[in-house]
Every structure is written in structure tokens, then in C-alpha cells.
Scaffold this motif. Structure first.
Motif, PDB file in Angstrom:
ATOM      1  N   LYS A 127       0.837  -1.207   0.000  1.00 15.33           N
ATOM      2  CA  LYS A 127       0.000   0.000   0.000  1.00 15.33           C
ATOM      3  C   LYS A 127       0.869   1.253   0.000  1.00 15.33           C
ATOM      4  CE  LYS A 127      -4.004  -1.981   2.218  1.00 15.33           C
ATOM      5  NZ  LYS A 127      -5.299  -1.482   1.848  1.00 15.33           N
ATOM      6  N   SER A 128       0.227   2.369  -0.287  1.00 13.17           N
ATOM      7  CA  SER A 128       0.924   3.656  -0.262  1.00 13.17           C
ATOM      8  C   SER A 128       0.983   4.181   1.169  1.00 13.17           C
ATOM      9  CB  SER A 128       0.194   4.670  -1.143  1.00 13.17           C
ATOM     10  OG  SER A 128      -1.039   5.034  -0.540  1.00 13.17           O
ATOM     11  N   HIS A 129       1.884   5.132   1.392  1.00  6.85           N
ATOM     12  CA  HIS A 129       1.953   5.792   2.708  1.00  6.85           C
ATOM     13  C   HIS A 129       0.612   6.451   3.025  1.00  6.85           C
ATOM     14  CE1 HIS A 129       6.172   5.020   3.171  1.00  6.85           C
ATOM     15  NE2 HIS A 129       6.540   5.795   2.167  1.00  6.85           N
ATOM     16  N   ALA A 130       0.005   7.068   2.014  1.00  7.69           N
ATOM     17  CA  ALA A 130      -1.271   7.768   2.224  1.00  7.69           C
ATOM     18  C   ALA A 130      -2.367   6.799   2.677  1.00  7.69           C
ATOM     19  CB  ALA A 130      -1.688   8.488   0.942  1.00  7.69           C
ATOM     20  N   GLN A 131      -2.407   5.607   2.090  1.00  9.86           N
ATOM     21  CA  GLN A 131      -3.416   4.625   2.490  1.00  9.86           C
ATOM     22  C   GLN A 131      -3.213   4.191   3.935  1.00  9.86           C
ATOM     23  OE1 GLN A 131      -2.494   2.098  -0.934  1.00  9.86           O
ATOM     24  NE2 GLN A 131      -4.695   2.004  -1.375  1.00  9.86           N
ATOM     25  N   TYR A 132      -1.974   3.950   4.323  1.00  8.45           N
ATOM     26  CA  TYR A 132      -1.716   3.557   5.710  1.00  8.45           C
ATOM     27  C   TYR A 132      -1.963   4.718   6.678  1.00  8.45           C
ATOM     28  CZ  TYR A 132       0.125  -1.204   5.183  1.00  8.45           C
ATOM     29  OH  TYR A 132       0.276  -2.551   4.974  1.00  8.45           O
ATOM     30  N   CYS A 153      13.616  -3.186  24.302  1.00  7.93           N
ATOM     31  CA  CYS A 153      14.833  -3.953  24.621  1.00  7.93           C
ATOM     32  C   CYS A 153      16.065  -3.063  24.733  1.00  7.93           C
ATOM     33  CB  CYS A 153      15.052  -5.020  23.559  1.00  7.93           C
ATOM     34  SG  CYS A 153      13.772  -6.293  23.577  1.00  7.93           S
ATOM     35  N   GLY A 154      15.886  -1.742  24.620  1.00  7.49           N
ATOM     36  CA  GLY A 154      16.998  -0.815  24.795  1.00  7.49           C
ATOM     37  C   GLY A 154      17.686  -0.414  23.507  1.00  7.49           C
ATOM     38  N   ILE A 155      17.194  -0.894  22.366  1.00  4.97           N
ATOM     39  CA  ILE A 155      17.812  -0.599  21.074  1.00  4.97           C
ATOM     40  C   ILE A 155      17.340   0.762  20.576  1.00  4.97           C
ATOM     41  CG2 ILE A 155      18.007  -1.337  18.667  1.00  4.97           C
ATOM     42  CD1 ILE A 155      17.436  -4.220  19.683  1.00  4.97           C
ATOM     43  N   GLU A 156      18.277   1.580  20.154  1.00  6.19           N
ATOM     44  CA  GLU A 156      17.941   2.886  19.579  1.00  6.19           C
ATOM     45  C   GLU A 156      17.663   2.712  18.084  1.00  6.19           C
ATOM     46  OE1 GLU A 156      20.073   7.115  18.385  1.00  6.19           O
ATOM     47  OE2 GLU A 156      21.135   5.729  19.719  1.00  6.19           O
ATOM     48  N   VAL A 157      16.449   3.046  17.659  1.00  7.83           N
ATOM     49  CA  VAL A 157      16.098   2.947  16.241  1.00  7.83           C
ATOM     50  C   VAL A 157      16.601   4.205  15.542  1.00  7.83           C
ATOM     51  CG1 VAL A 157      14.223   2.763  14.555  1.00  7.83           C
ATOM     52  CG2 VAL A 157      14.093   1.500  16.729  1.00  7.83           C
ATOM     53  N   LEU A 158      17.599   4.025  14.690  1.00  6.83           N
ATOM     54  CA  LEU A 158      18.167   5.149  13.944  1.00  6.83           C
ATOM     55  C   LEU A 158      17.206   5.637  12.876  1.00  6.83           C
ATOM     56  CD1 LEU A 158      21.796   3.810  13.417  1.00  6.83           C
ATOM     57  CD2 LEU A 158      21.038   5.540  15.065  1.00  6.83           C
ATOM     58  N   GLN A 159      16.644   4.684  12.144  1.00  4.44           N
ATOM     59  CA  GLN A 159      15.709   5.029  11.090  1.00  4.44           C
ATOM     60  C   GLN A 159      14.866   3.802  10.755  1.00  4.44           C
ATOM     61  OE1 GLN A 159      17.860   6.993   7.984  1.00  4.44           O
ATOM     62  NE2 GLN A 159      16.122   8.226   7.422  1.00  4.44           N
ATOM     63  N   HIS A 160      13.620   4.070  10.422  1.00  8.43           N
ATOM     64  CA  HIS A 160      12.712   3.011   9.970  1.00  8.43           C
ATOM     65  C   HIS A 160      12.149   3.502   8.650  1.00  8.43           C
ATOM     66  CE1 HIS A 160       9.539  -0.156  11.228  1.00  8.43           C
ATOM     67  NE2 HIS A 160       9.730  -0.171   9.921  1.00  8.43           N
ATOM     68  N   VAL A 161      12.552   2.845   7.570  1.00  6.91           N
ATOM     69  CA  VAL A 161      12.194   3.302   6.231  1.00  6.91           C
ATOM     70  C   VAL A 161      11.181   2.344   5.622  1.00  6.91           C
ATOM     71  CG1 VAL A 161      13.075   3.907   3.945  1.00  6.91           C
ATOM     72  CG2 VAL A 161      14.522   4.245   5.965  1.00  6.91           C
ATOM     73  N   PHE A 162      10.066   2.906   5.144  1.00 12.64           N
ATOM     74  CA  PHE A 162       9.028   2.134   4.479  1.00 12.64           C
ATOM     75  C   PHE A 162       9.049   2.467   2.994  1.00 12.64           C
ATOM     76  CE2 PHE A 162       7.549   2.630   8.825  1.00 12.64           C
ATOM     77  CZ  PHE A 162       7.093   1.361   9.142  1.00 12.64           C
ATOM     78  N   PHE A 163       9.156   1.448   2.164  1.00  9.71           N
ATOM     79  CA  PHE A 163       9.088   1.632   0.714  1.00  9.71           C
ATOM     80  C   PHE A 163       7.671   1.264   0.295  1.00  9.71           C
ATOM     81  CE2 PHE A 163      13.490   0.862   1.812  1.00  9.71           C
ATOM     82  CZ  PHE A 163      14.081   1.976   1.243  1.00  9.71           C
TER      83      PHE A 163
END
Length: 188
Positions: A127-132, A153-163
Motif C-alpha cells: 500500500k501507499s503511505h497515504a493509504q496507511y 529492549c533498549g535498542i535505539e532505532v536510527l531510522q525506519h524506512v518504508f518503501f
């Protein structure tokens, strides 16, 4: 810098596999060390056993713990299926991010045990970003994985990229995405 890549897609011809290859190219450009854990290739068993619930982990999980200890950055590459993690990824989390290793409770308070680790997450979606965004699923995906699993769990998320809209994307768009991934990873 040491990178653990947790990859999950059953098809080598998938765009997820192209993401894996671009990630590896970016890491090699800077001379980073990396290990790929291809969950399908490994035939990773995602079902938690009754002994694991009681704290008994086998050699397979100890090996994954060692990879996590070694890694400075954990890179997750997987598709969004049914608005979430594929079962094999969820099973990896269930079996590997164990109590006493990835998190624990001290005086009733939750404590992430993987502090100092960083994560980079690449997801594909149909789906598109707009749909979500229209149904709040974009925020839900971030909340359940980034906050509910990794930050817990203490992990630092640097980036979460959705295509987005991957099945209908054209070659030019996909090439631009792969260039973006390679550049992003080489700058870590």
C-alpha cells in the motif's frame, strides 16, 4: 563497525533481496563488518518451544545471542505482511529477544538489556503511505515494532524506512530507493 543483518523474504528475486544487496554494498564501501542471517535460507524455526518459555535456550538461540552481542547495529529487512512482521521475523523476536538477554524486570520495572545497540529497519509494503496514514496504520507499525519491540529492549532505532506501493513501483523509483539505501548505510 559490526552489523547484524536480519533478513526475511522467501524469494531471491524480491525487492527485499535487492535491498539486502544494496545494504551489503553500502557496508562494504566503508569496510564495515557484517553478518547476514537469512531466516528463510536458515529455515529458522519461528515457534517458541515449551522449554524456551521456561528459559531453556538451545545452541541455535545462543548463536543468535552471540551475533547480537557482537553487533553495533542491527539491520532488519522484511516486508510488511498483514500490517505487521512476517511470522518468521516475529518468531525470531520471540525466540531470540529472550527474557534476561534482551530485557528483564528489576523491582517491577522493565529494563532493556540491549542498550548501546542501534537499529535500522527497511520495510516494503504493497500500500501507499497515504493509504496507511488514512487509517493510522503508519503510526501503528512504528509503535508495535520500534517502541514495542526494539526500544523496549533498549535498542535505539536510527531510522525506519518504508518503501511504499512496491508491487506497482517502476524501475526508476526502485533504483532511486536502492541508491538511497546504499548511501544511508555507508554513512553509518
Amino acid at each position: 563497525m559490526n552489523h547484524l543483518i536480519v533478513y526475511a523474504h522467501p524469494r531471491k528475486e524480491s525487492f527485499n533481496h535487492a535491498i539486502l544487496e544494496a545494504t551489503i554494498r553500502g557496508l562494504r564501501q566503508k569496510g564495515h563488518e557484517y553478518v547476514v542471517r537469512d531466516l528463510y535460507e536458515m529455515e529458522f524455526q519461528p515457534v517458541v518451544s515449551s522449554s524456551e518459555i521456561l528459559g531453556g535456550i538451545g545452541e541455535e538461540i545462543e548463536q543468535e545471542h552471540n551475533y547480537l552481542k557482537w553487533a553495533d547495529v542491527i539491520i532488519f529487512i522484511y516486508p510488511i505482511w498483514w500490517t505487521g512482521l512476517p511470522a518468521i521475523v516475529k518468531g525470531y523476536i520471540d525466540r531470540v529477544f529472550t527474557y534476561g538477554f534482551a530485557y528483564r524486570y528489576v523491582n517491577g520495572e522493565q529494563m532493556g538489556m540491549l542498550k548501546g545497540k542501534k537499529a535500522l529497519i527497511f520495510n516494503t509494503q504493497g500500500k501507499s503511505h497515504a493509504q496507511y496514514a488514512a487509517i493510522g496504520m503508519d503510526k501503528a507499525l512504528l509503535l508495535t515494532s520500534d517502541t514495542g519491540i526494539f526500544e523496549y529492549c533498549g535498542i535505539e532505532v536510527l531510522q525506519h524506512v518504508f518503501f511504499e506501493s512496491v508491487p506497482s513501483s517502476d524501475k526508476e523509483t526502485r533504483t532511486a530507493w536502492l541508491d538511497q539505501i546504499e548511501a544511508m548505510v555507508s554513512q553509518l
